[in-house]
Design an enzyme around this catalytic site. Structure first.
Site: not given
Length: 305
Positions: A148-150, A182, A229
């Site tokens: 969920l934060d690539l 992010t 983020t």
């Protein structure tokens, strides 16, 4: 007549100085970075006789239990996971303060590479990186987690090998509040909130490859974010929604509108960024498409020498 007074926020305490011990057996060599809630240190491990990275809560955030839980959870995951494209954790401390010890990576983040390189990455390099990201994400999904934060800042490249960092907002598939991830990189469903699936990470791979290929994000994010983020800026268990998300306004423009790429590679990247998660390829389908692109490129490129 009285005048209202305001109290300026206190500055955060300074990072630990070189020579200090963030935990028994570790010595700070240098302060590497400070985020909205973390300090990262270059440190020496007496037991391993090598350098490592120590990730610890900022001094002014240590009384926030949810942040401590997030950090310890991430460290325990990374100690348990074993994959060539994921950063490794050596040790995790829950007390006297939460702390995670990570391997030192001698490469640089993809974000730094994108900013530093005078020309855009070669199409073959974009496809190779995509295959490696698919491998890491496939492994995480097999462990029951979505990353969920690539994004380029969470990928380190060393000797043509990528390693994915930061599981601080990772969670199991299912319902999630708006704003996990992010700002400029999260999928539309992350921005809206609701059910999240593997398709959210496919979006993350796609937007990372898009930026690597073109040097820019597909959306104009203006000056509404500092690139951290959402949970770095206002940490909660799930995130903090912004007032506006460009990825909810219009579809991503085709990558070939900004960079000439082999059609198959462009189609793979564009497929990742379809607004409806049901329309995106699976991780396995994306990996196969990128691998096909590589084989065609190598077949069509004459050998020299």
């Amino acid at each position: 007549m009285s005048l209202a007074t305001t109290t300026a926020p206190r500055p955060a305490p300074p990072p630990l100085a070189p020579g200090r011990a963030p935990a028994p057996g570790y010595e700070v060599l240098a302060h590497l970075a400070r985020t909205g809630w973390l300090d990262l240190y270059d440190a020496w491990s007496e037991e391993r006789d090598c350098r490592c990275v120590v990730k610890v809560l900022r001094p002014d955030r240590r009384d926030e239990d949810r942040l401590a839980e997030r950090l310890v959870r991430e460290g325990r995951w990374l100690r348990r996971f074993t994959h060539p494209h994921l950063v490794r954790a050596y040790e995790t401390f829950a007390s006297p303060e939460p702390l995670v010890v990570l391997e030192t990576l001698t490469g640089e983040t993809l974000a730094h590479l994108i900013d530093r390189l005078p020309r855009r990455a070669a199409a073959e390099d974009v496809a190779v990186l995509g295959v490696q990201l698919c491998s890491a994400v496939h492994y995480l999904h097999g462990q029951g987690l979505l990353h969920l934060d690539l994004k380029p800042a969470n990928v380190v490249v060393e000797c043509a090998r990528a390693k994915v960092l930061d599981l601080s907002v990772a969670r199991a598939p299912g319902a999630a509040p708006a704003g996990v991830g992010t700002f400029g990189y999260m999928s539309p469903e992350q921005a809206r909130g609701g059910a999240l699936s593997a398709a959210a990470d496919v979006w993350g791979i796609g937007i990372t490859l898009y930026e690597l290929a073109t040097g820019d994000l597909p959306f104009d994010i203006g000056d509404t974010t500092d690139g951290t983020t959402t949970t770095d800026r206002t940490p909660t268990a799930g995130g903090a929604a912004a007032d506006w998300y460009p990825q909810l306004e219009a579809p991503a423009p085709p990558v070939r509108a900004r960079r000439r790429l082999p059609p198959a590679l462009a189609a793979a990247i564009d497929g990742c960024l379809r607004p409806d998660p049901a329309d995106r390829p699976s991780v396995s389908e994306l990996s196969a498409a990128l691998d096909t692109t590589l084989r065609r490129h190598r077949r069509d490129t004459p050998e020299t020498g």
